[in-house]
Every structure is written in structure tokens, then in C-alpha cells.
Design a protein around this motif. Sequence first.
Motif, PDB file in Angstrom:
ATOM      1  N   TYR A   9     -12.076   4.304   3.754  1.00  0.00           N
ATOM      2  CA  TYR A   9     -10.837   3.526   3.697  1.00  0.00           C
ATOM      3  C   TYR A   9     -11.219   2.164   3.145  1.00  0.00           C
ATOM      4  O   TYR A   9     -11.763   1.336   3.862  1.00  0.00           O
ATOM      5  CB  TYR A   9     -10.222   3.369   5.090  1.00  0.00           C
ATOM      6  N   VAL A  10     -10.947   1.979   1.875  1.00  0.00           N
ATOM      7  CA  VAL A  10     -11.486   0.810   1.189  1.00  0.00           C
ATOM      8  C   VAL A  10     -10.369  -0.050   0.603  1.00  0.00           C
ATOM      9  O   VAL A  10      -9.479   0.461  -0.083  1.00  0.00           O
ATOM     10  CB  VAL A  10     -12.437   1.259   0.046  1.00  0.00           C
ATOM     11  N   ASN A  11     -10.426  -1.339   0.889  1.00  0.00           N
ATOM     12  CA  ASN A  11      -9.574  -2.284   0.165  1.00  0.00           C
ATOM     13  C   ASN A  11     -10.291  -2.619  -1.129  1.00  0.00           C
ATOM     14  O   ASN A  11     -11.310  -3.308  -1.124  1.00  0.00           O
ATOM     15  CB  ASN A  11      -9.347  -3.554   0.994  1.00  0.00           C
ATOM     16  N   ASP A  12      -9.775  -2.093  -2.239  1.00  0.00           N
ATOM     17  CA  ASP A  12     -10.475  -2.293  -3.509  1.00  0.00           C
ATOM     18  C   ASP A  12      -9.953  -3.513  -4.266  1.00  0.00           C
ATOM     19  O   ASP A  12     -10.332  -3.737  -5.416  1.00  0.00           O
ATOM     20  CB  ASP A  12     -10.433  -1.032  -4.374  1.00  0.00           C
ATOM     21  N   GLY A  13      -9.074  -4.281  -3.628  1.00  0.00           N
ATOM     22  CA  GLY A  13      -8.694  -5.574  -4.183  1.00  0.00           C
ATOM     23  C   GLY A  13      -7.857  -5.527  -5.447  1.00  0.00           C
ATOM     24  O   GLY A  13      -7.696  -6.545  -6.130  1.00  0.00           O
ATOM     25  N   LEU A  14      -7.308  -4.357  -5.786  1.00  0.00           N
ATOM     26  CA  LEU A  14      -6.481  -4.296  -6.989  1.00  0.00           C
ATOM     27  C   LEU A  14      -5.150  -5.010  -6.755  1.00  0.00           C
ATOM     28  O   LEU A  14      -4.600  -4.986  -5.656  1.00  0.00           O
ATOM     29  CB  LEU A  14      -6.194  -2.838  -7.381  1.00  0.00           C
TER      30      LEU A  14
END
Lengths: 224, 224
Positions: A9-14
Motif C-alpha cells: 500500500y504505497v503513496n506514490d505521490g502522483l
Amino acid sequence: MTDSILELYVNDGLSDEEIDQQRASYGPLTEDVRELIQLALQTRVDADDVARAREHLAAAREILERDREDGPYGTRFNDSGRFRNWGNAAIGLRNAIAPIGDIHEDDDGRVWADIHLGPVYEGPAGHVHGGVSALLLDQILGDAARISGHPGMTGTLTIRYRKRTPLGALRVEAKLDRVEGRKAFVVGHIADPEGICVKAEGIFIAPAWMVQQRDSFTETPRPE
Amino acid sequence: MTDSILELYVNDGLSDEEIDQQRASYGPLTEDVRELIQLALQTRVDADDVARAREHLAAAREILERDREDGPYGTRFNDSGRFRNWGNAAIGLRNAIAPIGDIHEDDDGRVWADIHLGPVYEGPAGHVHGGVSALLLDQILGDAARISGHPGMTGTLTIRYRKRTPLGALRVEAKLDRVEGRKAFVVGHIADPEGICVKAEGIFIAPAWMVQQRDSFTETPRPE
């Protein structure tokens, strides 16, 4: 095991704009591949033409491989709370094998999708593979559990095949039946235009780490 | 319904040599498409490169579409008794979504397959979609019923998820448990290198028309 799933579960900052750009670019690419899956099954061209077609496919691969990831997609989100599970085998936007498009949620907690299954979902001659029916139901029943405020991992899935399911237009739907402790019982079915073909009951169990973070699983928008 | 399925058991009159030629031509094409499914999910190239790749895909499609069928593949056989269900969603040679390659049969009736599931079979982040597990099990359990002399349509499939199933190397296996009248009870599981992840029981029911023709379903070679 808990760690391995949460790490994905990753916040990829897009930004929202970047997500929209990816959707506009990779969505149609995936649809092209979806058509090629069907063509690989249905084409009757001879070996020379197949060889020529494969040269074009190799050229496409060479371009797409120039910059690629190497692991599963996981679940990604950004600061504005948009979730993406674009690799999901049942519903992923970037997954050309996924049979389900839009999933609808009614106010009463009913979850449903209208789908059209082509020849690549075949099992018994001319009919939907029993395992594909299970894939549809596992996804929709799980969504119904989550949307009802009881997200969980599938514990048990029982599928009863009442009649053969034809390829073509189908509706899949599900609804929470009851909750017992950490277990959510969900029922659903697949219907063709003549009536119900397959019925299912699923028991979805919330692991402790999910219960602790339940708000983040039920109050966020559903994955896009 | 009986008619519609039997109509798709077709002797298409191909020679063994023609079948081998088709396998040699369409098999690698399908593998190319399988790679493209994964690339559509994993590529990070920009919109311009995606557009260029899509031009190549369109060129391939144009060639493959010159002569194509338009229905499901069904089950085909020839005079020497070779069966093909190349469109099957779990095992079809020409189906790029099919996750299972070779299925093995032991003398004791056990049926098993070693498979490797990549990112396009994802459900929970980093793990196999519960519905994909069901697809694997429905196929292998059904094969175990047929090979044991009790072919049938899936009546009920019950799947118990004991722990999350990781993407990667897995074994799927099944065996006939018992027979009651027209019902064959089959049990099976999916295991990762650490042990069993998913257990299943399937009840396969032989319709009357299949019982009448049982010899032709159990004594023929299994589909290739």
C-alpha cells in the motif's frame, strides 16, 4: 505476512493530473492488448502472416520494455485519497485479463456489474469457465463486504452452479447478508438474461491489522 | 442447453500434421501476447512511446484480423482422437490469460500442475486474487473427476482460504475423494513452498447426456 501486504500500500505521490494522464495513456494500451488476446485465439492467418504479426509485436515490446517495473502493482494512492489497484486480475484498469469494467454501488449496499464475456473466458464449450464465474463472484462479494463497512480477506467461498453460464451478457451482484464477530457473510449471484446461473456465499474475515485501520479501508473512495 | 454444448464438440477434420503446425504457429503468438499483458501493466514509458507502441500493435492486429473466426473455440477433435480446447480460460494453448501450463496425472489418480503466477494474477497487494485461486482449483478438480472416470459439470465448489497465497511458484493438485450416484466429490489444494494456502472441495455432476456417452469422455486422450 501482514508486513508484506502493507508494504504494497504505497503513496506514490502522483498528482491527480498525473493519474489522469496515466489513465488516458495506459488504459487504451490495455484495451489494445485485450483485443490481441482474442485475436491470438481466433485468427486463422497462415504461419507467414503470424510471423509478420509477431515482428510488430516484438517492436511494440521493445518500446514498452525501455522503462518498466518488475514487481506486482500493489495498491497505490496519492495525497488526495485516490486509490489504484490497476493490476487487479478481476477489475484492474491496466490488466488486460480483467473481465469486469465498472462496478456500481446502490444505496442499499447492493454491488453489481454488467459485463460481457467473450471467447477467452470459455470453459465448457461455448460457456463460461466455472473458475471465471468464481473470479467474478469473489471480486463482487468482497466489494460488497468492504462497501458495507466490513472489509476482509476471503475466508470461504462457496459457489453453486445452477445451470451452465453462457458467454455473452451477464450481471454479477452481491450484498451483505449478516455479520458475526469479525466475519461478514455476503451472498451474490451471476445471471444471464434468462435468470440466475450461479449462486455464491462468501465469508470475509477482517484480520486484526485491518480492523485497527478499518476507517482507512471503508471511508476512502473505492479503488479506481 | 444440451444441444448447445454438444454442437461445439466438433470434428474439424484436421490432420495430426496440421494440428502440429497450428501449435507451432499460434502457440508462440499467444506467448507474445502473454508478455504484452504484463507489459501493459508494468511499462513506465511516456505517452509518446505508448502511442508508438500502439501503432505496432495496430499493425499486428491488421494482419491477424485478415482471417479470423468469430465465436468461441469450443472443443475440437480429429479422426485420430486428438482433442483441443485451446480457448479454455485456465489451460488453453491459444488463450493468453490461461495461468496453467502442463497438467500431470499420476497413476493413483492424483492430478497436479506446477505453475508460476506473475503480477497479472494479483488480488490483495502482492498476492494471488482469490478468484484466480478458484479458477485454478475448478480446473484441476474437474480434471481429477474426469480422469478418475467421473466427468461432470461443476455442481458446487467450496474454497477455504487458509492463508494468503503469494504470487510466484505454486503447486495445484486434486484427487477424487468419493462417488455418490452421479456426484463425484473431489478434494484439492494450492500450496506455496511453505505449505497449503487454499483448500477446495468440488462436487461434479454428470448430466444424463454425459453419462450416456461417458466412454467418449474418459477413454479419449485428455485435451491438448
